[in-house]
Design a protein around this motif. Structure first.
Motif, PDB file in Angstrom:
ATOM      1  N   VAL A  97       3.538  -2.319   7.726  1.00 38.99           N
ATOM      2  CA  VAL A  97       3.245  -3.696   7.127  1.00 38.99           C
ATOM      3  C   VAL A  97       3.693  -4.133   5.801  1.00 38.99           C
ATOM      4  CG1 VAL A  97       1.430  -5.429   6.828  1.00 38.99           C
ATOM      5  CG2 VAL A  97       1.539  -4.048   9.095  1.00 38.99           C
ATOM      6  N   ASN A  98       3.382  -2.934   4.952  1.00 33.06           N
ATOM      7  CA  ASN A  98       3.659  -3.204   3.474  1.00 33.06           C
ATOM      8  C   ASN A  98       5.153  -3.286   3.328  1.00 33.06           C
ATOM      9  OD1 ASN A  98       1.162  -3.307   2.471  1.00 33.06           O
ATOM     10  ND2 ASN A  98       1.100  -1.146   1.914  1.00 33.06           N
ATOM     11  N   SER A  99       6.002  -2.619   4.050  1.00 30.70           N
ATOM     12  CA  SER A  99       7.436  -2.643   4.151  1.00 30.70           C
ATOM     13  C   SER A  99       7.983  -3.996   4.069  1.00 30.70           C
ATOM     14  CB  SER A  99       8.092  -1.678   4.936  1.00 30.70           C
ATOM     15  OG  SER A  99       8.056  -2.190   6.160  1.00 30.70           O
ATOM     16  N   VAL A 100       7.291  -4.781   4.855  1.00 28.39           N
ATOM     17  CA  VAL A 100       7.641  -6.246   5.413  1.00 28.39           C
ATOM     18  C   VAL A 100       7.016  -7.151   4.197  1.00 28.39           C
ATOM     19  CG1 VAL A 100       7.557  -8.326   6.753  1.00 28.39           C
ATOM     20  CG2 VAL A 100       7.526  -5.712   7.913  1.00 28.39           C
ATOM     21  N   LEU A 101       5.747  -7.056   3.937  1.00 25.99           N
ATOM     22  CA  LEU A 101       5.161  -7.784   2.595  1.00 25.99           C
ATOM     23  C   LEU A 101       5.907  -7.531   1.351  1.00 25.99           C
ATOM     24  CD1 LEU A 101       1.530  -7.066   3.625  1.00 25.99           C
ATOM     25  CD2 LEU A 101       2.941  -9.091   4.270  1.00 25.99           C
ATOM     26  N   ASP A 102       6.447  -6.304   1.175  1.00 20.12           N
ATOM     27  CA  ASP A 102       7.069  -6.211   0.048  1.00 20.12           C
ATOM     28  C   ASP A 102       8.205  -7.074  -0.431  1.00 20.12           C
ATOM     29  OD1 ASP A 102       5.086  -4.146  -0.629  1.00 20.12           O
ATOM     30  OD2 ASP A 102       6.513  -2.346  -0.216  1.00 20.12           O
ATOM     31  N   LYS A 103       8.820  -7.571   0.593  1.00 13.72           N
ATOM     32  CA  LYS A 103       9.921  -8.467   0.505  1.00 13.72           C
ATOM     33  C   LYS A 103       9.681  -9.754   0.207  1.00 13.72           C
ATOM     34  CE  LYS A 103      12.595  -5.384   3.568  1.00 13.72           C
ATOM     35  NZ  LYS A 103      13.149  -5.395   4.941  1.00 13.72           N
ATOM     36  N   LEU A 104       8.306 -10.270   0.391  1.00  9.37           N
ATOM     37  CA  LEU A 104       7.682 -11.535  -0.090  1.00  9.37           C
ATOM     38  C   LEU A 104       7.368 -11.602  -1.624  1.00  9.37           C
ATOM     39  CD1 LEU A 104       5.922 -12.225   3.196  1.00  9.37           C
ATOM     40  CD2 LEU A 104       8.292 -12.758   2.908  1.00  9.37           C
ATOM     41  N   SER A 105       7.116 -12.739  -1.876  1.00 12.47           N
ATOM     42  CA  SER A 105       6.610 -13.076  -3.331  1.00 12.47           C
ATOM     43  C   SER A 105       4.947 -12.973  -3.085  1.00 12.47           C
ATOM     44  CB  SER A 105       6.952 -14.359  -3.820  1.00 12.47           C
ATOM     45  OG  SER A 105       6.488 -15.468  -3.072  1.00 12.47           O
ATOM     46  N   LYS A 106       4.299 -12.894  -3.792  1.00 15.06           N
ATOM     47  CA  LYS A 106       2.962 -13.021  -3.630  1.00 15.06           C
ATOM     48  C   LYS A 106       2.334 -14.226  -3.124  1.00 15.06           C
ATOM     49  CE  LYS A 106       0.090 -10.922  -6.719  1.00 15.06           C
ATOM     50  NZ  LYS A 106      -0.765 -10.730  -7.934  1.00 15.06           N
ATOM     51  N   GLU A 107       2.796 -15.457  -3.577  1.00 12.97           N
ATOM     52  CA  GLU A 107       2.712 -16.708  -3.278  1.00 12.97           C
ATOM     53  C   GLU A 107       3.027 -16.709  -1.918  1.00 12.97           C
ATOM     54  OE1 GLU A 107       2.692 -16.409  -7.440  1.00 12.97           O
ATOM     55  OE2 GLU A 107       4.378 -16.017  -5.978  1.00 12.97           O
ATOM     56  N   GLU A 108       4.445 -16.198  -1.116  1.00 13.14           N
ATOM     57  CA  GLU A 108       4.792 -16.465  -0.009  1.00 13.14           C
ATOM     58  C   GLU A 108       3.644 -15.442   1.011  1.00 13.14           C
ATOM     59  OE1 GLU A 108       9.483 -16.653   0.482  1.00 13.14           O
ATOM     60  OE2 GLU A 108       8.901 -14.796  -0.581  1.00 13.14           O
ATOM     61  N   VAL A 114       0.535 -14.862   0.716  1.00  7.67           N
ATOM     62  CA  VAL A 114      -0.515 -15.709   0.673  1.00  7.67           C
ATOM     63  C   VAL A 114      -0.482 -16.768   1.716  1.00  7.67           C
ATOM     64  CG1 VAL A 114      -2.474 -17.073  -0.462  1.00  7.67           C
ATOM     65  CG2 VAL A 114      -1.480 -14.770  -1.482  1.00  7.67           C
ATOM     66  N   SER A 115       0.528 -17.330   1.846  1.00  6.30           N
ATOM     67  CA  SER A 115       0.884 -18.583   2.525  1.00  6.30           C
ATOM     68  C   SER A 115       1.045 -18.256   3.936  1.00  6.30           C
ATOM     69  CB  SER A 115       1.851 -19.400   1.688  1.00  6.30           C
ATOM     70  OG  SER A 115       3.168 -18.862   2.066  1.00  6.30           O
ATOM     71  N   LYS A 116       1.602 -17.039   4.190  1.00  9.56           N
ATOM     72  CA  LYS A 116       2.160 -16.550   5.496  1.00  9.56           C
ATOM     73  C   LYS A 116       1.297 -15.689   6.322  1.00  9.56           C
ATOM     74  CE  LYS A 116       6.860 -18.088   4.428  1.00  9.56           C
ATOM     75  NZ  LYS A 116       8.311 -17.523   4.687  1.00  9.56           N
ATOM     76  N   VAL A 117       0.654 -14.870   5.489  1.00  6.44           N
ATOM     77  CA  VAL A 117       0.117 -13.571   6.087  1.00  6.44           C
ATOM     78  C   VAL A 117      -1.249 -13.372   5.624  1.00  6.44           C
ATOM     79  CG1 VAL A 117       0.179 -11.202   6.296  1.00  6.44           C
ATOM     80  CG2 VAL A 117       2.296 -12.439   6.216  1.00  6.44           C
ATOM     81  N   LYS A 120       2.535 -18.950  10.553  1.00  5.52           N
ATOM     82  CA  LYS A 120       1.869 -17.872   9.873  1.00  5.52           C
ATOM     83  C   LYS A 120       1.504 -16.418  10.939  1.00  5.52           C
ATOM     84  CE  LYS A 120      -0.019 -21.474   7.146  1.00  5.52           C
ATOM     85  NZ  LYS A 120       0.353 -21.317   5.945  1.00  5.52           N
ATOM     86  N   VAL A 121       1.083 -15.556  10.231  1.00  7.07           N
ATOM     87  CA  VAL A 121       0.777 -14.452  10.881  1.00  7.07           C
ATOM     88  C   VAL A 121      -0.577 -13.774  10.587  1.00  7.07           C
ATOM     89  CG1 VAL A 121       1.374 -12.021  11.576  1.00  7.07           C
ATOM     90  CG2 VAL A 121       3.079 -13.610  11.383  1.00  7.07           C
ATOM     91  N   PHE A 140       7.438  -8.313  13.517  1.00  9.58           N
ATOM     92  CA  PHE A 140       6.229  -8.958  12.694  1.00  9.58           C
ATOM     93  C   PHE A 140       6.302 -10.337  12.613  1.00  9.58           C
ATOM     94  CE2 PHE A 140       4.492 -10.275   8.922  1.00  9.58           C
ATOM     95  CZ  PHE A 140       3.680  -9.284   8.617  1.00  9.58           C
ATOM     96  N   TRP A 141       7.513 -11.065  12.560  1.00 12.63           N
ATOM     97  CA  TRP A 141       7.716 -12.560  12.905  1.00 12.63           C
ATOM     98  C   TRP A 141       7.962 -12.937  14.050  1.00 12.63           C
ATOM     99  CZ3 TRP A 141       5.599 -14.212   8.435  1.00 12.63           C
ATOM    100  CH2 TRP A 141       5.958 -13.490   7.403  1.00 12.63           C
TER     101      TRP A 141
END
Length: 644
Positions: free
Chosen positions: A333-344, A346-349, A397-398, A480-481
């Motif tokens: 899961v982190n490998s997916v989240l690492d590609k997002l900004s913190k703001e993204e 928070v808004s999506k996951v 969102k997930v 994931f998505w």
């Protein structure tokens, strides 16, 4: 088996335990009663420390703190029972809605001489009949099955209805009180004025932390009072105060909750007030504690001389090294989240834990992406729904939710609700199957197909069970998505990495890409095919490799997408002399119960059989798999019967 343990237990507690009556109409202890009660408490706590620490010494785990905590309540109840020889006032069973405190029940069985005292030293050992939760008609002297956390009180209400005129006692905890079943039980008990006496260990500790921190506003006493219960609070380490509270509860006709306030593992240096006290006390702490209590090497050497349980088994076709898929889920899961900004992110996951983050892989997410992590309580139904609700109506969102697979059965209605609301959620249910399950039968995660309970035209529901850590990462990254409900399973036990044929190259390494719905050929063959998944794949692979060496050209397929029919693969299965499904799910509800129908519906008639979990567990760790007939030798035997 029971009765085969060492001839003596180093602490002669059965002989030394002081049996004396207590009368609840006298809420003040005499000096002698207080002295005897305090003696019994110290004695029984010493015993619990000793035999539960054997679980830590052997590496089969266990739980010390809860059983250790509640000894004062247990000692008081035993004296109440002593004053009621004809069982006219009380049912002489100390129910417990926290099954991991099973040490209490084994201790009682030994005190009643239903179980040899020395046999306690085989705590959680395979085939000892001392599993991690109490099981009725399995362990001599055990009087009930606790099931899963927070499930006992509703059943106790029924016992109270069946036993009018008697007080029924049940030990509770601030963890078990978080479960929704207890709220329903409280309302029924109050409405029908059931004579149930609940003694709640309010130690502010659960596996992942402190309820006062992760569930701000939660109060056991206020919650129970709000449901109409008579609530009495007591200091658990003050026997005068505790006895007065218990006496008051008994003389009150109707449901009463005695909320017993104390720290976890009081008096155990290094563990008092800590979450670590929930687990089996480590040997170093146990030895130090026992020495402080005046015990010598005749007692402490019992622990120091125990050798950890180890396995020397190796499996052809996979690596000697093993990885924990349940932990890898979080890294994936982190490998997916690492590609997002913190703001993204928070808004999506959102990620919602149910007090098991260290066991189900969410701890890695909590550490690296704390902004999306919610540490919640032992409330699987509500937490699942909250995660699903975050992805309400395919909003892009997930919600991510995780707990043990055994608890999936508790969430069936909520899963339907999420499906009806077109929610997007990823649900990681670890501890699937029975491998390594020393908690035994009530913690088997074997009915995972229950998650796929929607209609054929309903919101997508997908079940995945990756075979190793590389495939876990590939599955998570791929789905994931995706839209719908995605259930990803893993075992409690570690698993090796699957290898390519005649190679040291990992099957799911390199440029492997997971394709949902496709059955993967691990080894092609024409003499029959074995279909497996998850933690059974490497065992089935070992069986296949050995069969092939004997001249049987048997193939192996990994059905990682469990509930989707691969039509191309089905045609190939129909050409095979036999099809054998090997899984650790329930034989009555798993893949094997479906695959035969799928074949027949398509006019395909190879010989067909399936292996799965089919009987009560034996305790222990690696022993569960051969006990169910799922080890490579058993797979080979079944395959040969089909070849013949």
């Amino acid at each position: 088996m029971v009765g085969t343990s060492d001839p003596s237990f180093p602490i002669p507690f059965v002989k030394e335990f002081k049996r004396f009556p207590l009368d609840p109409t006298n809420p003040k202890l005499t000096a002698q009663q207080k002295a005897d009660l305090e003696f019994n408490i110290k004695l029984l706590r010493d015993v619990i420390i000793l035999f539960t620490s054997t679980g830590a010494a052997r590496g089969v785990s266990g739980h010390t703190g809860g059983a250790y905590d509640t000894v004062p309540e247990v000692a008081i109840l035993l004296s109440l029972f002593e004053a009621d020889k004809d069982n006219s006032k009380y049912l002489d069973i100390i129910f417990d809605e926290a099954g991991h405190r099973v040490a209490t029940q084994y201790l009682l069985a030994a005190l009643n001489q239903d179980l040899p005292a020395a046999h306690l030293l085989n705590y959680r050992v395979a085939n000892s009949k001392l599993p991690g939760h109490p099981e009725l008609r399995f362990t001599p002297g055990v009087k009930f099955s606790s099931g899963r956390l927070g499930h006992m009180w509703p059943l106790v209400n029924g016992v109270a209805i069946a036993e009018p005129g008697k007080a029924i006692f049940c030990l509770g905890s601030d963890g078990s009180q978080q479960e929704g079943d207890d709220a329903e039980a409280a309302r029924l008990a109050v409405a029908k004025n059931l004579n149930v006496k609940l003694l709640v260990d309010n130690n502010d500790v659960t596996i992942a932390g402190h309820p006062s921190e992760y569930l701000k506003g939660y109060s056991v006493a206020k919650t129970l009072a709000g449901q109409g219960m008579t609530v009495i609070e007591a200091h658990g380490e003050d026997v005068d105060d505790l006895w007065a509270a218990v006496a008051q509860s008994v003389t009150h006709v109707g449901p009463v909750a005695v909320v017993v306030n104390r720290k976890m593992a009081p008096g155990i240096e290094g563990l008092e007030g800590q979450s670590e006290g929930h687990e089996a006390v480590p040997v170093k702490f146990a030895v130090k504690y026992l020495q402080s209590r005046g015990y010598g090497s005749d007692v402490t050497d019992v622990l120091l001389n125990i050798k950890p349980v180890s396995t020397t088994a190796t499996f052809t076709g996979s690596t000697k090294e093993q990885g924990a898929n349940r932990v890898q889920f979080g890294e994936a899961v982190n490998s997916v989240l690492d590609k997002l900004s913190k703001e993204e992110a928070v808004s999506k996951v959102v990620v919602i834990d149910s007090d098991l983050e260290g066991s189900t892989g969410l701890k890695a997410i909590h550490k690296k992406h704390p902004e999306i992590f919610i540490g919640s309580g032992i409330m699987e139904r509500g937490n699942f729904s909250a995660a699903a609700g975050f992805g309400f109506n395919e909003n892009g969102k997930v919600g991510i939710f995780s707990t043990f697979s055994a608890f999936l059965e508790m969430c069936i209605s909520e899963i339907t609700m999420a499906r009806l609301n077109f929610c997007n959620a990823i649900c990681h249910f670890s501890h699937s199957g029975c491998d390594g399950m020393s908690d035994n039968t009530c913690h088997f995660g074997i009915n995972n197909f229950f998650a796929d309970n929607g209609l054929e035209d309903s919101h997508p529901t997908s079940l995945y069970f990756p075979a190793d850590a590389d495939q876990m990462t590939a599955v998570v990254q791929k789905v994931f998505w995706d839209t719908g409900l995605r259930f990803i399973f893993s075992s409690r036990s570690k698993v090796p990495w699957i290898l390519k044929e005649n190679s040291t190259e990992r099957f799911y390494g390199g440029d492997y890409k997971f394709v949902p719905g496709v059955d993967e050929v691990i080894r092609p063959g024409k003499a029959g095919v074995i279909i497996a998944f998850g933690e059974m794949l490497f065992r089935a692979l070992d069986a296949v490799e050995r069969l092939r060496k004997e001249g049987h050209d048997v193939g192996l397929v990994n059905k990682v997408t469990l509930n989707v029919i691969d039509e191309k693969a089905m045609v190939e299965y129909g050409k095979q002399p036999f099809v054998l499904v090997v899984e650790s799910f329930n034989r009555k509800t798993g893949l094997g119960s479906k695959m035969g129908t799928w074949l027949l519906e398509r006019g395909l008639t190879p010989k067909y059989a399936y292996l799965g979990t089919h009987k009560e567990g034996c305790g222990g760790l690696d022993e569960q798999i051969p006990w169910q007939g799922l080890d490579p030798d058993s797979i080979i035997k079944k395959a040969k019967s089909l070849i013949a």
